[in-house]
Design a protein around this motif. Structure first.
Motif, PDB file in Angstrom:
ATOM      1  N   ILE A 123       0.061   8.644  -7.633  1.00  0.00           N
ATOM      2  CA  ILE A 123      -0.467   7.328  -8.006  1.00  0.00           C
ATOM      3  C   ILE A 123      -0.419   6.341  -6.840  1.00  0.00           C
ATOM      4  CG2 ILE A 123       0.200   7.679 -10.401  1.00  0.00           C
ATOM      5  CD1 ILE A 123       2.547   5.759  -9.901  1.00  0.00           C
ATOM      6  N   ILE A 124       0.019   6.796  -5.659  1.00  0.00           N
ATOM      7  CA  ILE A 124       0.115   5.905  -4.500  1.00  0.00           C
ATOM      8  C   ILE A 124      -1.224   5.881  -3.778  1.00  0.00           C
ATOM      9  CG2 ILE A 124       1.271   5.493  -2.303  1.00  0.00           C
ATOM     10  CD1 ILE A 124       3.767   6.714  -3.475  1.00  0.00           C
ATOM     11  N   SER A 125      -1.859   4.728  -3.762  1.00  0.00           N
ATOM     12  CA  SER A 125      -3.246   4.620  -3.302  1.00  0.00           C
ATOM     13  C   SER A 125      -3.432   4.933  -1.831  1.00  0.00           C
ATOM     14  CB  SER A 125      -3.770   3.205  -3.591  1.00  0.00           C
ATOM     15  OG  SER A 125      -3.692   2.918  -4.957  1.00  0.00           O
ATOM     16  N   LEU A 126      -2.421   4.683  -1.016  1.00  0.00           N
ATOM     17  CA  LEU A 126      -2.547   4.906   0.427  1.00  0.00           C
ATOM     18  C   LEU A 126      -1.718   6.101   0.887  1.00  0.00           C
ATOM     19  CD1 LEU A 126      -2.439   1.205   1.701  1.00  0.00           C
ATOM     20  CD2 LEU A 126      -4.437   2.615   1.177  1.00  0.00           C
TER      21      LEU A 126
ATOM     22  N   TYR B 208       4.174  -3.323  -5.725  1.00  0.00           N
ATOM     23  CA  TYR B 208       4.900  -3.702  -4.506  1.00  0.00           C
ATOM     24  C   TYR B 208       4.925  -2.548  -3.500  1.00  0.00           C
ATOM     25  CZ  TYR B 208       8.618  -5.630  -1.589  1.00  0.00           C
ATOM     26  OH  TYR B 208       9.343  -6.101  -0.532  1.00  0.00           O
ATOM     27  N   ILE B 209       5.073  -1.324  -4.012  1.00  0.00           N
ATOM     28  CA  ILE B 209       5.046  -0.162  -3.124  1.00  0.00           C
ATOM     29  C   ILE B 209       3.720  -0.078  -2.390  1.00  0.00           C
ATOM     30  CG2 ILE B 209       4.932   2.375  -3.140  1.00  0.00           C
ATOM     31  CD1 ILE B 209       7.160   2.317  -5.235  1.00  0.00           C
ATOM     32  N   PHE B 210       2.631  -0.414  -3.082  1.00  0.00           N
ATOM     33  CA  PHE B 210       1.332  -0.418  -2.409  1.00  0.00           C
ATOM     34  C   PHE B 210       1.358  -1.374  -1.230  1.00  0.00           C
ATOM     35  CE2 PHE B 210      -2.670  -2.494  -1.515  1.00  0.00           C
ATOM     36  CZ  PHE B 210      -3.485  -1.406  -1.242  1.00  0.00           C
ATOM     37  N   SER B 211       1.846  -2.584  -1.434  1.00  0.00           N
ATOM     38  CA  SER B 211       1.827  -3.571  -0.352  1.00  0.00           C
ATOM     39  C   SER B 211       2.701  -3.132   0.816  1.00  0.00           C
ATOM     40  CB  SER B 211       2.279  -4.941  -0.873  1.00  0.00           C
ATOM     41  OG  SER B 211       3.645  -4.929  -1.241  1.00  0.00           O
ATOM     42  N   LYS B 212       3.822  -2.470   0.522  1.00  0.00           N
ATOM     43  CA  LYS B 212       4.684  -1.980   1.598  1.00  0.00           C
ATOM     44  C   LYS B 212       4.023  -0.827   2.352  1.00  0.00           C
ATOM     45  CE  LYS B 212       9.143  -1.763   0.902  1.00  0.00           C
ATOM     46  NZ  LYS B 212      10.458  -1.432   0.318  1.00  0.00           N
ATOM     47  N   SER B 213       3.378   0.068   1.616  1.00  0.00           N
ATOM     48  CA  SER B 213       2.684   1.166   2.298  1.00  0.00           C
ATOM     49  C   SER B 213       1.476   0.656   3.065  1.00  0.00           C
ATOM     50  CB  SER B 213       2.259   2.225   1.273  1.00  0.00           C
ATOM     51  OG  SER B 213       1.278   1.724   0.385  1.00  0.00           O
ATOM     52  N   TRP B 214       0.879  -0.423   2.590  1.00  0.00           N
ATOM     53  CA  TRP B 214      -0.249  -1.057   3.288  1.00  0.00           C
ATOM     54  C   TRP B 214       0.202  -1.527   4.668  1.00  0.00           C
ATOM     55  CZ3 TRP B 214      -3.311  -5.795   0.910  1.00  0.00           C
ATOM     56  CH2 TRP B 214      -4.541  -5.913   1.564  1.00  0.00           C
ATOM     57  N   MET B 215       1.320  -2.211   4.702  1.00  0.00           N
ATOM     58  CA  MET B 215       1.854  -2.666   5.988  1.00  0.00           C
ATOM     59  C   MET B 215       2.192  -1.479   6.876  1.00  0.00           C
ATOM     60  SD  MET B 215       2.939  -5.323   7.845  1.00  0.00           S
ATOM     61  CE  MET B 215       3.522  -6.706   6.834  1.00  0.00           C
ATOM     62  N   GLY B 216       2.849  -0.482   6.312  1.00  0.00           N
ATOM     63  CA  GLY B 216       3.209   0.693   7.092  1.00  0.00           C
ATOM     64  C   GLY B 216       1.995   1.403   7.658  1.00  0.00           C
ATOM     65  N   SER B 217       0.894   1.403   6.900  1.00  0.00           N
ATOM     66  CA  SER B 217      -0.320   2.072   7.367  1.00  0.00           C
ATOM     67  C   SER B 217      -0.946   1.349   8.532  1.00  0.00           C
ATOM     68  CB  SER B 217      -1.323   2.175   6.203  1.00  0.00           C
ATOM     69  OG  SER B 217      -0.786   2.900   5.127  1.00  0.00           O
ATOM     70  N   VAL B 218      -0.928   0.030   8.504  1.00  0.00           N
ATOM     71  CA  VAL B 218      -1.522  -0.748   9.593  1.00  0.00           C
ATOM     72  C   VAL B 218      -0.791  -0.503  10.905  1.00  0.00           C
ATOM     73  CG1 VAL B 218      -1.942  -3.089  10.456  1.00  0.00           C
ATOM     74  CG2 VAL B 218      -2.442  -2.539   8.073  1.00  0.00           C
ATOM     75  N   ILE B 219       0.519  -0.393  10.854  1.00  0.00           N
ATOM     76  CA  ILE B 219       1.296  -0.218  12.087  1.00  0.00           C
ATOM     77  C   ILE B 219       1.590   1.250  12.385  1.00  0.00           C
ATOM     78  CG2 ILE B 219       2.315  -2.512  11.918  1.00  0.00           C
ATOM     79  CD1 ILE B 219       4.844  -1.273  10.807  1.00  0.00           C
ATOM     80  N   GLY B 220       0.986   2.153  11.611  1.00  0.00           N
ATOM     81  CA  GLY B 220       1.125   3.579  11.913  1.00  0.00           C
ATOM     82  C   GLY B 220       2.456   4.184  11.551  1.00  0.00           C
ATOM     83  N   LEU B 221       3.110   3.662  10.508  1.00  0.00           N
ATOM     84  CA  LEU B 221       4.414   4.182  10.114  1.00  0.00           C
ATOM     85  C   LEU B 221       4.470   4.556   8.631  1.00  0.00           C
ATOM     86  CD1 LEU B 221       6.766   1.669  12.014  1.00  0.00           C
ATOM     87  CD2 LEU B 221       6.143   3.996  12.693  1.00  0.00           C
ATOM     88  N   SER B 222       3.318   4.696   7.994  1.00  0.00           N
ATOM     89  CA  SER B 222       3.337   4.964   6.552  1.00  0.00           C
ATOM     90  C   SER B 222       3.981   6.308   6.234  1.00  0.00           C
ATOM     91  CB  SER B 222       1.915   4.916   5.988  1.00  0.00           C
ATOM     92  OG  SER B 222       1.090   5.902   6.569  1.00  0.00           O
TER      93      SER B 222
END
Length: 643
Positions: free
Chosen positions: A132-135, A100-114
């Motif tokens: 272990i966090i992929s993004l 789930y953390i991956f999916s949240k960081s994925w969203m944050g990365s797209v909008i420039g807030l990761s």
């Protein structure tokens, strides 16, 4: 001198920066500070973006819509490809919150807030959880994107001042202020300093200043260019070798590599014939520099997956990672970056296709992960029972009434009573603590089996029992204060009980004040006539992925006992202090049942003991209690039951 013409040596400098980052993340020896490659990138970005903005402003051809559309097309397509492939691959391996953390960081990365997301999620950039966090690496891209949003606006406001002599002083004052802010953040809030733009602004402004004042800077002679460029390269390389994850950073330590990058850029303005400039302008460096963005994107997700799988990065694996990252970067640069960045899309079209649509799809992924309680279909059939043990044997869920009930009036029903029922049905003991205390219910159950103990579980996440007068000092949240006051009143109304205490000792004892809070609490309990039993904590796993060791099919799930002891330094100091003050307190150490001088077990007889990196699952807790009693005499036999 001009800051606008293409510079081959800057592409070469990009190659140096990305190489240092890759070698650092791939754990090559001696490159302990390779993370400074990101700081070199910041200087380059500030220099190039400011040059582009000044060029557009000089011919009155600047458009915010055009600028932001180009930035999005430059950055997002390659990222979307990398993140999509990463999502597909890790779906087979990542579990629960990690997924789930991956999916949240994925969203944050797209909008420039990761970077903001990671700042709130992690205790530090170099922690085991971070590895272990992929993004995770997208934090630096988010910093740049936030800078790209703010700097054009600020530069437009400053335009009337740029040609005035006093602007140099204004800019220097701004740079000094941001540098001082970075130093202050590095010492007072290291996580914010690492991830957030304010502490990194001085690095970007260093490049901006070179572009803004390139026409005012002295033209260097050949020997001067040689000295400055060589000094700059040495500063970068030495920083990569001497700094480490334990260094104060960014702050003043970020000045050395960023100043080095600035010296190289400045030297190349005047003279392209210096040795360093010619080296960086060679075909190999330039080619690698053109791939640097895609290479940066691709290099980290495979490492994060290997870290999650507890795979050691041996030399063959390191070389394999480099080979994969290089060819993936070449493909992405050739067929994704270059195919979309030059298209003449409007900002609206760019935003809809590259931000809005991906965000909607990622949101659907998040919703699916969060609302689907059983995603065990991603796990091999033979491992699903183990997965369900970890998912369905969380004591915090099984005994939610005791763990999450009303703070002012905790549950005292049979639901929260364990052990051998007394003649009057009332408990003669109580287990208090935080979520670790809840996770230890099974262990205490096994200890009291066959004894007269009948205990009430009164626990609360992140809220160890603290007695007055320290409740207001120890807690910020009113509900945590209410729980301690309600429990204190219960212990006043029910004197002469045995009080079992278990908390996440290593966490709380990072704050020396908690030693005094807990010492005062134990003193109060003894004064009230209660018998005190303190249960030490189990080892914390190096990362959450260790809890899923058996599910991944690993045969060796042990962890290093020496490192475990190092992690317990504050907890052991706490025990030493309390043993001296209160020799009558009984201490029980569950680690004795699973640790020897070399390793600590995280499984027993094919059963996973943990549900995450620092909580036992309920069956694992009971299993640990059984193992303790099998190997040692029951310590409760030393006590007299309080009537």
């Amino acid at each position: 001198m001009s800051a606008l013409k293409y510079r081959r040596d800057i592409d070469g400098l990009r190659a140096v920066a990305v190489t240092l980052v890759v070698l650092f993340h791939y754990q090559f020896p001696f490159i302990t500070g390779g993370f400074i490659g990101v700081d070199v990138f910041f200087v380059i970005s500030g220099f190039l973006i400011t040059g582009l903005l000044l060029k557009a402003q000089s011919v009155d051809d600047f458009s915010f819509a055009t600028f932001y559309s180009r930035r999005i097309r430059r950055l997002l397509p390659a990222f979307l490809l990398v993140s999509l492939v990463t999502f597909v691959v890790i779906s087979r391996y990542y579990m629960d919150d990690d997924y789930y953390i991956f999916s949240k960081s994925w969203m944050g990365s797209v909008i420039g807030l990761s970077n903001i997301f990671f700042h709130g999620q992690l205790s530090q950039y170099f922690s085991a959880d971070a590895k272990i966090i992929s993004l995770l690496h997208t934090w630096s891209l988010a910093v740049e994107e936030q800078f790209y949003f703010l700097w054009p606006l600020l530069l437009l406001l400053l335009k009337p001042l740029i040609k005035q002599p006093k602007f140099v002083l204004i800019f220097i004052a701004l740079w000094l202020a941001t540098f001082a802010l970075s130093i202050w953040y590095a010492f007072t809030d290291p996580v914010a300093a690492y991830f957030l733009l304010p502490a990194r602004m001085f690095e970007l402004l260093l490049g901006c200043g070179l572009a803004l004042f390139s026409h005012r800077l002295p033209v260097l002679k050949r020997w001067q260019s040689e000295v400055l460029s060589t000094t700059g390269l040495v500063a970068i390389v030495v920083s990569a070798v001497l700094l480490s994850g334990d260094s104060v950073f960014p702050g003043y330590n970020a000045l050395w590599p960023t100043a080095g990058a600035a010296l190289i850029i400045y030297a190349g303005m005047s003279n392209q014939q210096s040795l360093v400039t010619r080296l960086l302008s060679t075909q190999v460096f330039v080619f690698l520099g053109t791939l640097s963005y895609s290479l940066y994107l691709w290099h980290w997700p495979p490492v994060a997956l290997l870290n999650y799988q507890l795979v050691e990065l041996t030399l063959p694996i390191q070389l394999g990672l480099i080979t994969f990252a290089f060819f993936a970067a070449w493909f992405t640069h050739a067929f994704v970056e270059n195919s979309l960045r030059y298209r003449h899309w409007t900002l609206k079209k760019t935003f809809c296709w590259l931000i809005l649509l991906p965000c909607f799809l990622i949101w659907l992924v998040q919703l699916t992960i969060r609302t689907n309680d059983d995603i065990s279909f991603r796990i091999p059939a033979e491992k699903r029972e183990l997965y369900k043990i970890m998912q369905q044997q969380n004591a915090g869920d099984l005994y939610k009434a005791c763990f999450g009930g009303p703070d002012y009036d905790f549950d005292q029903s049979e639901t929260c009573l364990f052990g051998n029922k007394t003649a009057d049905g009332k408990p003669n003991s109580v287990l208090v603590g935080d979520s670790h205390g809840t996770a230890m219910i099974g262990f205490v159950e096994q200890l009291v089996a066959g004894t007269p103990y009948y205990f009430l579980a009164v626990t609360k996440a992140s809220a160890p029992f603290i007695s007055e007068p320290n409740i207001d000092k120890a807690f910020r949240r009113d509900k945590d204060k209410q729980r301690s006051r309600a429990l204190q009143q219960y212990l006043i109304d029910n004197p002469s009980m045995t009080v079992f205490i278990n908390n996440w000792w290593s966490s709380y004892m990072q704050n020396p004040q908690y030693i005094e809070y807990m010492s005062a609490t134990v003193a109060w309990l003894i004064k009230q006539g209660h018998e005190v039993v303190i249960i030490e904590d189990v080892p914390r796993l190096p990362s959450q992925s260790h809890a899923y060791c058996l599910i991944r099919g690993a045969t060796d799930c042990d962890i290093d006992a020496v490192q475990t002891q190092k992690n317990l330094k504050q907890a052991n100091h706490f025990r030493a202090v309390l043993e001296q003050r209160f020799p009558e307190v009984l201490w029980i150490n569950p680690r004795r049942a699973i640790c020897d001088d070399e390793v600590c077990k995280t499984t027993l007889d094919g059963l996973p003991l943990y549900r995450d990196d620092h909580h036992l699952n309920y069956l694992g807790s009971k299993k640990l209690g059984d193992e303790y009693l099998r190997r040692f005499e029951n310590p409760l036999q030393q006590l007299e039951i309080k009537e």
